[in-house]
Design a protein around this motif. Structure first.
Motif, mmCIF file in Angstrom:
data_model
loop_
_atom_site.group_PDB
_atom_site.id
_atom_site.type_symbol
_atom_site.label_atom_id
_atom_site.label_comp_id
_atom_site.label_asym_id
_atom_site.label_seq_id
_atom_site.Cartn_x
_atom_site.Cartn_y
_atom_site.Cartn_z
ATOM 1 N N GLN A 81 23.823 -0.073 31.271
ATOM 2 C CA GLN A 81 23.052 -1.178 31.713
ATOM 3 C C GLN A 81 22.034 -0.668 32.598
ATOM 4 O O GLN A 81 22.368 -0.145 33.753
ATOM 5 C CB GLN A 81 23.799 -2.311 32.084
ATOM 6 N N ARG A 82 20.808 -1.024 32.449
ATOM 7 C CA ARG A 82 19.702 -0.595 33.431
ATOM 8 C C ARG A 82 19.378 0.938 33.581
ATOM 9 O O ARG A 82 18.671 1.135 34.747
ATOM 10 C CB ARG A 82 19.829 -1.479 34.494
ATOM 11 N N ALA A 83 20.301 1.828 32.759
ATOM 12 C CA ALA A 83 19.971 3.143 33.159
ATOM 13 C C ALA A 83 18.870 3.559 32.728
ATOM 14 O O ALA A 83 18.063 2.809 31.603
ATOM 15 C CB ALA A 83 21.050 3.988 32.566
ATOM 16 N N TRP A 84 18.231 4.701 32.705
ATOM 17 C CA TRP A 84 16.954 5.093 32.488
ATOM 18 C C TRP A 84 16.929 6.535 32.021
ATOM 19 O O TRP A 84 17.213 7.618 32.976
ATOM 20 C CB TRP A 84 15.734 4.738 33.307
ATOM 21 N N VAL A 85 16.423 6.957 30.755
ATOM 22 C CA VAL A 85 16.390 8.321 30.202
ATOM 23 C C VAL A 85 14.910 8.446 30.233
ATOM 24 O O VAL A 85 14.254 8.193 29.364
ATOM 25 C CB VAL A 85 17.280 8.856 28.979
ATOM 26 N N SER A 106 28.048 10.204 29.665
ATOM 27 C CA SER A 106 27.791 8.780 29.791
ATOM 28 C C SER A 106 26.814 8.630 31.071
ATOM 29 O O SER A 106 27.121 9.379 32.095
ATOM 30 C CB SER A 106 29.064 8.174 30.340
ATOM 31 N N LEU A 107 25.731 7.888 30.833
ATOM 32 C CA LEU A 107 24.953 7.547 32.149
ATOM 33 C C LEU A 107 25.572 6.155 32.720
ATOM 34 O O LEU A 107 25.472 5.028 31.902
ATOM 35 C CB LEU A 107 23.398 7.497 31.726
ATOM 36 N N GLY A 108 26.154 6.026 34.054
ATOM 37 C CA GLY A 108 26.440 4.898 34.482
ATOM 38 C C GLY A 108 25.427 3.874 34.513
ATOM 39 O O GLY A 108 24.288 4.157 34.466
ATOM 40 N N ALA A 113 21.911 4.367 36.278
ATOM 41 C CA ALA A 113 21.783 5.899 36.493
ATOM 42 C C ALA A 113 20.157 6.206 35.933
ATOM 43 O O ALA A 113 20.011 5.639 34.990
ATOM 44 C CB ALA A 113 22.650 6.829 36.010
ATOM 45 N N ILE A 114 19.626 7.258 36.307
ATOM 46 C CA ILE A 114 18.253 7.691 35.843
ATOM 47 C C ILE A 114 18.629 9.389 35.816
ATOM 48 O O ILE A 114 18.877 10.031 36.669
ATOM 49 C CB ILE A 114 17.171 7.541 37.202
ATOM 50 N N LEU A 115 17.949 9.652 34.541
ATOM 51 C CA LEU A 115 17.844 11.314 34.200
ATOM 52 C C LEU A 115 16.430 11.291 34.364
ATOM 53 O O LEU A 115 15.695 10.926 33.579
ATOM 54 C CB LEU A 115 18.611 11.237 32.965
ATOM 55 N N GLY A 116 15.972 12.021 35.192
ATOM 56 C CA GLY A 116 14.456 12.286 35.440
ATOM 57 C C GLY A 116 13.841 13.037 34.254
ATOM 58 O O GLY A 116 14.507 13.565 33.377
ATOM 59 N N ALA A 117 12.320 13.041 34.152
ATOM 60 C CA ALA A 117 11.748 13.596 32.983
ATOM 61 C C ALA A 117 12.086 15.029 32.743
ATOM 62 O O ALA A 117 12.011 15.684 33.790
ATOM 63 C CB ALA A 117 10.105 13.407 33.308
ATOM 64 N N TRP A 168 23.937 4.110 39.542
ATOM 65 C CA TRP A 168 23.084 4.137 40.573
ATOM 66 C C TRP A 168 22.711 5.544 41.440
ATOM 67 O O TRP A 168 22.454 5.491 42.453
ATOM 68 C CB TRP A 168 23.287 2.663 41.467
ATOM 69 N N THR A 169 22.502 6.462 40.430
ATOM 70 C CA THR A 169 22.087 7.751 40.943
ATOM 71 C C THR A 169 20.980 8.266 40.178
ATOM 72 O O THR A 169 20.609 7.829 39.137
ATOM 73 C CB THR A 169 23.249 8.517 40.937
ATOM 74 N N ILE A 170 20.267 9.105 40.819
ATOM 75 C CA ILE A 170 19.136 9.617 40.393
ATOM 76 C C ILE A 170 19.233 11.183 40.320
ATOM 77 O O ILE A 170 19.664 11.843 41.142
ATOM 78 C CB ILE A 170 17.875 9.437 41.021
#
Length: 196
Positions: free
Chosen positions: A134-138, A149-151, A154-158, A169-171
């Motif tokens: 929820q609210r994660a961003w790829v 799994s992205l918690g 969590a954000i996985l940058g470009a 809640w990590t980048i």
């Protein structure tokens, strides 16, 4: 969906990796999406949700799926409320791929749930599910590998490549993805008051 045994099917020599029934289903799906959805204007999300559901996907009524998205096997796709699959996203869902509510997968990203057993002489295909919290961003053109799994948040940058789980809640960024920092949310005043 059963992956065929590579030794028996000789997939490494051009034989099939999946059953004839699976291949026929996916061929039909490719034609239907290509003719009925791939060219449609961005605002026709309801129509594309309908087609995905028709082929077995679980799509929330408020989910956003663009026409240029490529979904390999609709029954293995679940997209939550207000989640987004952006333009040009590849969803290679040999295994289940799930986007939780408000998850975002930006343009050109690749969610890849399958690979090969590199220790196997016959290069057996292996698959593991992917979960985007929820609210994660790829972010744009990023890659999420099998079993990742992205918690939540969590954000996985470009153009980042995730081969391991990303904590909530990590980048993360880079290849392979490495922790950049914790994600600290700011709330505007009305939202903060509503939460009290």
């Amino acid at each position: 969906m059963k992956i065929l045994d590579a030794k028996s099917s000789r997939s490494h020599e051009g034989g099939p990796t999946y059953s004839l029934k699976n291949r026929a289903f996916r061929a039909t799906w490719i034609v239907v999406w290509g003719v009925c959805a791939s060219w449609t204007p961005p605002m026709l999300h309801a129509w594309r949700r309908f087609l995905l559901r028709l082929f077995g996907a679980k799509i929330a009524p408020t989910a956003v799926v663009y026409g240029t998205v490529k979904v390999w096997y609709p029954p293995h796709l679940e997209v939550g409320s207000f989640a987004i699959l952006g333009p040009g996203v590849t969803v290679y869902n040999v295994e289940q791929i799930r986007l939780a509510d408000y998850a975002i997968v930006s343009q050109g990203a690749n969610l890849c749930s399958a690979g090969h057993d590199v220790e196997d002489l016959y290069f057996q295909t292996v698959a593991k599910p992917i979960s985007i919290g929820q609210r994660a961003w790829v972010a744009a053109e990023a890659f999420v590998g099998p079993g990742v799994s992205l918690g939540e948040g969590a954000i996985l940058g470009a153009r980042g490549c995730a081969f391991r789980d990303l904590a909530p809640w990590t980048i993360h960024g880079g290849n392979p993805a490495r922790l950049i920092k914790e994600r600290n949310l700011r709330f505007d005043e009305p939202l903060a008051r509503a939460a009290e």
